[in-house]
Design an enzyme around this catalytic site. Structure first.
Site, PDB file in Angstrom:
ATOM      1  N   GLY A  66      -6.887  -4.717  -7.226  1.00 41.22           N
ATOM      2  CA  GLY A  66      -7.319  -3.330  -7.388  1.00 41.22           C
ATOM      3  C   GLY A  66      -8.804  -3.082  -7.233  1.00 41.22           C
ATOM      4  O   GLY A  66      -9.336  -2.113  -7.770  1.00 41.22           O
ATOM      5  N   SER A  67      -9.480  -3.916  -6.441  1.00 39.49           N
ATOM      6  CA  SER A  67     -10.926  -3.685  -6.310  1.00 39.49           C
ATOM      7  C   SER A  67     -11.217  -2.397  -5.538  1.00 39.49           C
ATOM      8  O   SER A  67     -12.203  -1.712  -5.821  1.00 39.49           O
ATOM      9  CB  SER A  67     -11.625  -4.889  -5.667  1.00 39.49           C
ATOM     10  OG  SER A  67     -11.300  -4.998  -4.307  1.00 39.49           O
ATOM     11  N   ASN A  68     -10.378  -2.058  -4.585  1.00 39.80           N
ATOM     12  CA  ASN A  68     -10.595  -0.780  -3.885  1.00 39.80           C
ATOM     13  C   ASN A  68     -10.336   0.394  -4.816  1.00 39.80           C
ATOM     14  O   ASN A  68     -11.062   1.398  -4.776  1.00 39.80           O
ATOM     15  CB  ASN A  68      -9.700  -0.702  -2.644  1.00 39.80           C
ATOM     16  CG  ASN A  68     -10.321  -1.421  -1.467  1.00 39.80           C
ATOM     17  OD1 ASN A  68     -11.319  -0.963  -0.919  1.00 39.80           O
ATOM     18  ND2 ASN A  68      -9.756  -2.562  -1.101  1.00 39.80           N
ATOM     19  N   ARG A  95      15.036   0.846  -1.117  1.00 42.81           N
ATOM     20  CA  ARG A  95      13.694   1.390  -0.938  1.00 42.81           C
ATOM     21  C   ARG A  95      13.659   2.894  -1.217  1.00 42.81           C
ATOM     22  O   ARG A  95      12.715   3.400  -1.821  1.00 42.81           O
ATOM     23  CB  ARG A  95      13.258   1.126   0.508  1.00 42.81           C
ATOM     24  CG  ARG A  95      11.795   0.795   0.644  1.00 42.81           C
ATOM     25  CD  ARG A  95      11.394   0.705   2.102  1.00 42.81           C
ATOM     26  NE  ARG A  95      11.800  -0.507   2.778  1.00 42.81           N
ATOM     27  CZ  ARG A  95      11.253  -1.702   2.572  1.00 42.81           C
ATOM     28  NH1 ARG A  95      10.302  -1.864   1.698  1.00 42.81           N
ATOM     29  NH2 ARG A  95      11.656  -2.746   3.251  1.00 42.81           N
ATOM     30  N   ARG A 102       4.080  -2.877  -0.869  1.00 45.15           N
ATOM     31  CA  ARG A 102       5.469  -2.562  -0.523  1.00 45.15           C
ATOM     32  C   ARG A 102       5.488  -1.622   0.678  1.00 45.15           C
ATOM     33  O   ARG A 102       4.650  -0.714   0.770  1.00 45.15           O
ATOM     34  CB  ARG A 102       6.198  -1.855  -1.682  1.00 45.15           C
ATOM     35  CG  ARG A 102       6.228  -2.590  -2.972  1.00 45.15           C
ATOM     36  CD  ARG A 102       6.930  -3.917  -2.917  1.00 45.15           C
ATOM     37  NE  ARG A 102       8.321  -3.842  -2.478  1.00 45.15           N
ATOM     38  CZ  ARG A 102       9.091  -4.910  -2.232  1.00 45.15           C
ATOM     39  NH1 ARG A 102       8.584  -6.124  -2.338  1.00 45.15           N
ATOM     40  NH2 ARG A 102      10.341  -4.765  -1.851  1.00 45.15           N
ATOM     41  N   LEU A 137       6.871   1.504   2.615  1.00 47.29           N
ATOM     42  CA  LEU A 137       7.445   2.780   2.169  1.00 47.29           C
ATOM     43  C   LEU A 137       8.369   3.317   3.253  1.00 47.29           C
ATOM     44  O   LEU A 137       8.115   3.133   4.450  1.00 47.29           O
ATOM     45  CB  LEU A 137       6.324   3.793   1.894  1.00 47.29           C
ATOM     46  CG  LEU A 137       5.368   3.408   0.768  1.00 47.29           C
ATOM     47  CD1 LEU A 137       4.161   4.345   0.757  1.00 47.29           C
ATOM     48  CD2 LEU A 137       6.078   3.436  -0.577  1.00 47.29           C
ATOM     49  N   ASN A 164      -4.560   5.071   3.490  1.00 52.54           N
ATOM     50  CA  ASN A 164      -4.462   3.629   3.253  1.00 52.54           C
ATOM     51  C   ASN A 164      -5.743   2.967   3.740  1.00 52.54           C
ATOM     52  O   ASN A 164      -6.408   3.481   4.637  1.00 52.54           O
ATOM     53  CB  ASN A 164      -3.268   3.061   4.035  1.00 52.54           C
ATOM     54  CG  ASN A 164      -3.096   1.565   3.837  1.00 52.54           C
ATOM     55  OD1 ASN A 164      -3.166   1.069   2.705  1.00 52.54           O
ATOM     56  ND2 ASN A 164      -2.872   0.837   4.917  1.00 52.54           N
ATOM     57  N   HIS A 203      -7.010  -0.703   5.317  1.00 48.75           N
ATOM     58  CA  HIS A 203      -6.500  -1.932   5.933  1.00 48.75           C
ATOM     59  C   HIS A 203      -7.690  -2.786   6.375  1.00 48.75           C
ATOM     60  O   HIS A 203      -8.636  -2.266   6.968  1.00 48.75           O
ATOM     61  CB  HIS A 203      -5.621  -1.573   7.140  1.00 48.75           C
ATOM     62  CG  HIS A 203      -5.023  -2.780   7.781  1.00 48.75           C
ATOM     63  ND1 HIS A 203      -3.994  -3.485   7.192  1.00 48.75           N
ATOM     64  CD2 HIS A 203      -5.334  -3.434   8.923  1.00 48.75           C
ATOM     65  CE1 HIS A 203      -3.691  -4.521   7.965  1.00 48.75           C
ATOM     66  NE2 HIS A 203      -4.485  -4.514   9.020  1.00 48.75           N
ATOM     67  N   SER A 211     -10.482  -0.328   8.072  1.00 45.80           N
ATOM     68  CA  SER A 211     -10.148   1.025   8.514  1.00 45.80           C
ATOM     69  C   SER A 211      -9.482   1.786   7.379  1.00 45.80           C
ATOM     70  O   SER A 211      -8.649   1.225   6.658  1.00 45.80           O
ATOM     71  CB  SER A 211      -9.137   0.979   9.675  1.00 45.80           C
ATOM     72  OG  SER A 211      -9.566   0.115  10.705  1.00 45.80           O
ATOM     73  N   VAL A 256       3.976   0.533  10.196  1.00 45.85           N
ATOM     74  CA  VAL A 256       3.011  -0.058   9.274  1.00 45.85           C
ATOM     75  C   VAL A 256       1.601  -0.155   9.898  1.00 45.85           C
ATOM     76  O   VAL A 256       1.452  -0.513  11.069  1.00 45.85           O
ATOM     77  CB  VAL A 256       3.529  -1.432   8.778  1.00 45.85           C
ATOM     78  CG1 VAL A 256       3.444  -2.501   9.842  1.00 45.85           C
ATOM     79  CG2 VAL A 256       2.842  -1.853   7.510  1.00 45.85           C
ATOM     80  N   ASP A 257       0.622   0.263   9.109  1.00 47.21           N
ATOM     81  CA  ASP A 257      -0.792   0.214   9.509  1.00 47.21           C
ATOM     82  C   ASP A 257      -1.081   1.003  10.791  1.00 47.21           C
ATOM     83  O   ASP A 257      -1.909   0.609  11.612  1.00 47.21           O
ATOM     84  CB  ASP A 257      -1.282  -1.239   9.632  1.00 47.21           C
ATOM     85  CG  ASP A 257      -1.179  -1.973   8.305  1.00 47.21           C
ATOM     86  OD1 ASP A 257      -1.364  -1.342   7.256  1.00 47.21           O
ATOM     87  OD2 ASP A 257      -0.911  -3.191   8.315  1.00 47.21           O
TER      88      ASP A 257
HETATM   89  C1  GRF Z   1      -7.735  -5.107   0.621  1.00 41.49           C
HETATM   90  O1  GRF Z   1      -8.296  -6.009   1.528  1.00 41.49           O
HETATM   91  C2  GRF Z   1      -7.092  -3.962   1.334  1.00 41.49           C
HETATM   92  O2  GRF Z   1      -7.741  -3.609   2.518  1.00 41.49           O
HETATM   93  C3  GRF Z   1      -5.725  -4.497   1.655  1.00 41.49           C
HETATM   94  O3  GRF Z   1      -5.374  -5.280   0.542  1.00 41.49           O
HETATM   95  C4  GRF Z   1      -6.559  -5.717  -0.119  1.00 41.49           C
HETATM   96  C5  GRF Z   1      -6.444  -5.212  -1.523  1.00 41.49           C
HETATM   97  O4  GRF Z   1      -7.524  -5.614  -2.317  1.00 41.49           O
HETATM   98  N1  GRF Z   1      -4.811  -3.430   1.962  1.00 41.49           N
HETATM   99  P1  GRF Z   1      -7.783  -4.888  -3.697  1.00 41.49           P
HETATM  100  O5  GRF Z   1      -6.476  -4.977  -4.490  1.00 41.49           O
HETATM  101  O6  GRF Z   1      -8.165  -3.479  -3.421  1.00 41.49           O
HETATM  102  O7  GRF Z   1      -8.868  -5.674  -4.357  1.00 41.49           O
END
Ligand code: GRF
Length: 207
Positions: A15-17, A68, A94, A96, A110, A112, A139, A147-148
């Site tokens: 969850g760092s983002n 799902r 997951r 979706l 999202n 990525h 991105s 996906v992506d």
């Molecule tokens: C990140 O690199 C994000 O781009 C990808 O999964 C990773 C999640 O990292 N989708 P965090 O959980 O946000 O630290």
């Protein structure tokens, strides 16, 4: 007064983002607030951070649902119950179904860890190193059923260095993720991102 869009952040792990979004939302002029951090895993480390920050959290395990579609429907209901009108996927692991993606079309974003459309999917850094690219990056994009894929809102590039490992490259890219996700959410929350076909057009801020 800043009108704040209500955001649900979906995570599966560290969850760092999500943390970078929480920190951005602490600024008085930031146009969004996080009303829910939702995880499909009870052991997601990011949940503790969110709880300590006083943010509502929820765990909905995909393992509790037969398919799902019913899992997605439970998440959708929880997200709406908290009044969110934007969704940020932040390391949500997951896939979706298209129903929830279409229901949130151009309101679900999202991040990525590649310069899309290159290296969609998993193990992006390994594959970037194998391909010998000299630039990597990340991105932020609106989510589409494949996906992506989806209109790209923001990207950042970093150099690939000769002695990089997947971990060292991932760390360099992650620093940029933490910059561009709050920036992209700001632009979306301010209503400055218009989707035209497959492209996201970003308008300049009003001075
Ligand atoms: C990140 O690199 C994000 O781009 C990808 O999964 C990773 C999640 O990292 N989708 P965090 O959980 O946000 O630290």
């Amino acid at each position: 007064m800043t009108v704040r869009r209500k955001v649900a952040v979906l995570i599966s792990g560290r969850g760092s983002n999500m943390q970078s979004l929480v920190r951005a939302c602490a600024a008085p002029d930031y146009p969004a607030e996080i009303v829910l951090v939702l995880s499909n895993r009870a052991d997601a480390a990011g949940l503790d951070f969110a709880r300590e920050a006083g943010i509502a959290t929820a765990v909905i395990s995909h393992k509790d649902f037969p398919d799902r579609a019913s899992f997605d429907a439970a998440m959708d209901a929880e997200i709406r119950r908290h009044g969110a009108d934007l969704i940020c996927l932040a390391g949500f692991m997951r896939l979706l179904d298209s129903a929830i993606i279409e229901a949130w079309r151009d309101r679900m974003i999202n991040i990525h860890p590649s310069l899309l459309p290159s290296f969609r999917g998993l193990k992006t850094h390994e594959r970037a190193l194998e391909a010998g690219v000299k630039l990597a990056g990340c991105s932020v994009h609106f989510v589409r059923p494949d996906v992506d894929t989806g209109p790209i809102i923001a990207q950042a590039a970093v150099p690939v260095l000769p002695d990089d490992t997947p971990d060292s490259l991932a760390a360099r890219v992650l620093e940029q993720e933490h910059l561009i996700y709050p920036m992209a959410l700001r632009m979306v929350a301010e209503g400055r991102v218009r989707v035209e076909g497959d492209r996201a057009i970003v308008e300049a801020p009003v001075e």
